[in-house]
Write an enzyme that holds these catalytic residues in place. Structure first.
Site, PDB file in Angstrom:
ATOM      1  N   ARG A   1     -40.772  -9.901  88.333  1.00 32.44           N
ATOM      2  CA  ARG A   1     -41.128 -11.042  88.365  1.00 32.44           C
ATOM      3  C   ARG A   1     -42.602 -11.044  89.748  1.00 32.44           C
ATOM      4  O   ARG A   1     -43.418 -11.892  89.599  1.00 32.44           O
ATOM      5  CB  ARG A   1     -40.097 -11.882  88.953  1.00 32.44           C
ATOM      6  CG  ARG A   1     -39.339 -12.533  87.943  1.00 32.44           C
ATOM      7  CD  ARG A   1     -38.050 -13.196  88.120  1.00 32.44           C
ATOM      8  NE  ARG A   1     -37.385 -13.925  87.264  1.00 32.44           N
ATOM      9  CZ  ARG A   1     -36.372 -14.662  87.067  1.00 32.44           C
ATOM     10  NH1 ARG A   1     -36.006 -14.937  88.136  1.00 32.44           N
ATOM     11  NH2 ARG A   1     -36.029 -15.051  85.845  1.00 32.44           N
TER      12      ARG A   1
ATOM     13  N   LYS B   1     -22.420 -18.708  70.333  1.00 35.24           N
ATOM     14  CA  LYS B   1     -21.861 -19.828  70.249  1.00 35.24           C
ATOM     15  C   LYS B   1     -23.077 -20.732  69.856  1.00 35.24           C
ATOM     16  O   LYS B   1     -24.034 -20.821  70.191  1.00 35.24           O
ATOM     17  CB  LYS B   1     -21.139 -20.465  71.504  1.00 35.24           C
ATOM     18  CG  LYS B   1     -19.834 -19.620  71.833  1.00 35.24           C
ATOM     19  CD  LYS B   1     -19.305 -20.345  72.925  1.00 35.24           C
ATOM     20  CE  LYS B   1     -17.683 -19.361  73.271  1.00 35.24           C
ATOM     21  NZ  LYS B   1     -17.196 -20.207  74.393  1.00 35.24           N
TER      22      LYS B   1
ATOM     23  N   GLY C   1     -32.110 -14.235  78.274  1.00 33.30           N
ATOM     24  CA  GLY C   1     -31.855 -13.159  78.688  1.00 33.30           C
ATOM     25  C   GLY C   1     -31.334 -11.910  77.866  1.00 33.30           C
ATOM     26  O   GLY C   1     -31.645 -10.962  77.942  1.00 33.30           O
TER      27      GLY C   1
ATOM     28  N   GLY D   1     -33.814 -20.443  81.088  1.00 35.78           N
ATOM     29  CA  GLY D   1     -33.678 -21.925  80.760  1.00 35.78           C
ATOM     30  C   GLY D   1     -34.951 -22.719  80.280  1.00 35.78           C
ATOM     31  O   GLY D   1     -34.778 -23.385  79.311  1.00 35.78           O
TER      32      GLY D   1
END
Length: 391
Positions: free
Chosen positions: A36, A191, A348, A371
């Site tokens: 990063r 999920k 991720g 996110g």
């Protein structure tokens, strides 16, 4: 693009308040992965080249609005200096005077040491704006947060996107905003419940939607197929049927595995077999897509011009249940390398799976935003981006 970049700004002699994401892993006081930090270097270098003074703002960990020595950005300062190849001055408590008196690159203390940051408190936004002449946001990964350093201050200063932010926005716009068609989306993971917004947005934007991982089991069950002991959200069967109905009405093809790899236990090298999707034994678990299913995915990729990928096709963490993910990723990488496919991936598990497959390096763009990447794919407005567009 509706936002300005560093190329549009006069930075000579200006203090450039620059929001970055250097929330890197640290062990024993040392940074263990500087990726990063490496990705913000072009922005810092360009600000300096244009005569500006970069003042870096960032968060680190989750200190919950209180100073915490373990989460001080002081730990990141040495790695930041190594990557940038220049001195970086760390300032624990900033004011305009100390910043004006300091040469070179400046790193401010963790913005989340104050609860005013996450509250997007106007007082903190005003304080931050007083430290600089120009605001530059280079932290797409934090752009889904309406915080003082990501959204509030952007309205108070001339603003622009940094190199990494502009690169990420450009890649995502090319993938979902105005893509070359056909567009294929690969969505996997455990999920369905965590990706309902994503699926709902994609079926109106892509031509083919490949569903893999544990999510595929829920869709198979919704079609009346017995998935044995597989991970499956049976309570979402009706939701899955609604998604399939909407996709069909909108001309989006949903691709579910026609054959699957099953096993009685979830461990590396477990005894396994390939069966038709509707022939899963009652005492077995579906852990990967089968070879026929992989061929169908690859055929879709070969017809596509654009690919958006989020999530693995199977239990990629352990062999042999990484086979489908590896094979599809390898073909997507080949097509991207040949210039036949624009491929954008993020999330991720996705990054980990594509790295494991050795395919990440050939994708057109790999987002590490997590996110923010997911919310962009869900069609949501990202406050940190909207603030740049609005001024």
């Amino acid at each position: 693009m509706r936002w300005k970049t560093l190329d549009d700004m006069d930075l000579d002699g200006k203090t450039v308040l620059t929001r970055v994401d250097i929330n890197v892993p640290v062990e024993g006081g040392r940074v263990t992965d500087a990726t990063r930090i490496e990705r913000i270097k072009p922005t810092v270098d360009d600000i300096l080249a244009k005569g500006g003074k970069p003042v870096l703002m960032a968060h680190f960990g989750r200190p919950k609005g209180q100073p915490d020595p373990e989460m001080s950005l002081r730990h990141v300062q040495p790695a930041l200096q190594d990557v940038l190849g220049r001195d970086v001055t760390f300032i624990e408590r900033a004011d305009r005077g100390t910043i004006d008196a300091t040469a070179g690159v400046i790193l401010l203390e963790n913005t989340r040491f104050s609860p005013q940051e996450t509250d997007n408190d106007p007082e903190m936004a005003q304080f931050l704006a007083g430290l600089g002449d120009v605001y530059c946001n280079d932290a797409f990964s934090a752009a889904h947060r309406a915080h003082a350093s990501t959204e509030g201050v952007a309205h108070l200063l001339p603003n622009c996107a940094g190199r990494l932010m502009a690169q990420e926005l450009g890649a995502l716009e090319k993938a979902l905003g105005h893509p070359d068609r056909p567009v294929v989306a690969v969505v996997g993971g455990a999920k369905v419940s965590t990706k309902l917004d994503l699926l709902g947005n994609l079926i109106g934007r892509v031509d083919t939607l490949v569903i893999g991982g544990g999510m595929a089991n829920t869709f198979l069950a919704a079609r009346g197929i017995d998935v044995g002991k597989s991970l499956c959200e049976h309570d979402l069967a009706e939701t899955a049927r609604e998604i399939m109905t909407r996709a069909e009405a909108g001309g989006c093809t949903i691709l579910l595995p026609s054959d699957v790899v099953v096993a009685r236990e979830f461990k590396a090298g477990a005894a396994h077999e390939v069966v038709a999707a509707e022939a899963c034994p009652a005492d077995a678990m579906i852990l990967d897509a089968g070879p026929e299913a992989v061929r169908a995915v690859i055929a879709a990729l070969e017809q596509a011009k654009t690919l958006v990928w989020n999530g693995p096709l199977g239990a990629f963490e352990i062999s042999p249940f990484d086979t489908a993910t590896n094979a599809a990723a390898a073909r997507a990488a080949e097509l991207s390398r040949a210039g036949k496919l624009v491929s954008v991936a993020g999330g991720g598990d996705t990054v980990a799976a594509l790295n494991k497959a050795g395919a990440a390096g050939d994708f057109s763009y790999i987002s590490t935003a997590g996110g923010a990447f997911l919310e962009w794919m869900e069609g949501k407005t990202l406050p940190g981006v909207a603030a740049l567009e609005g001024d």
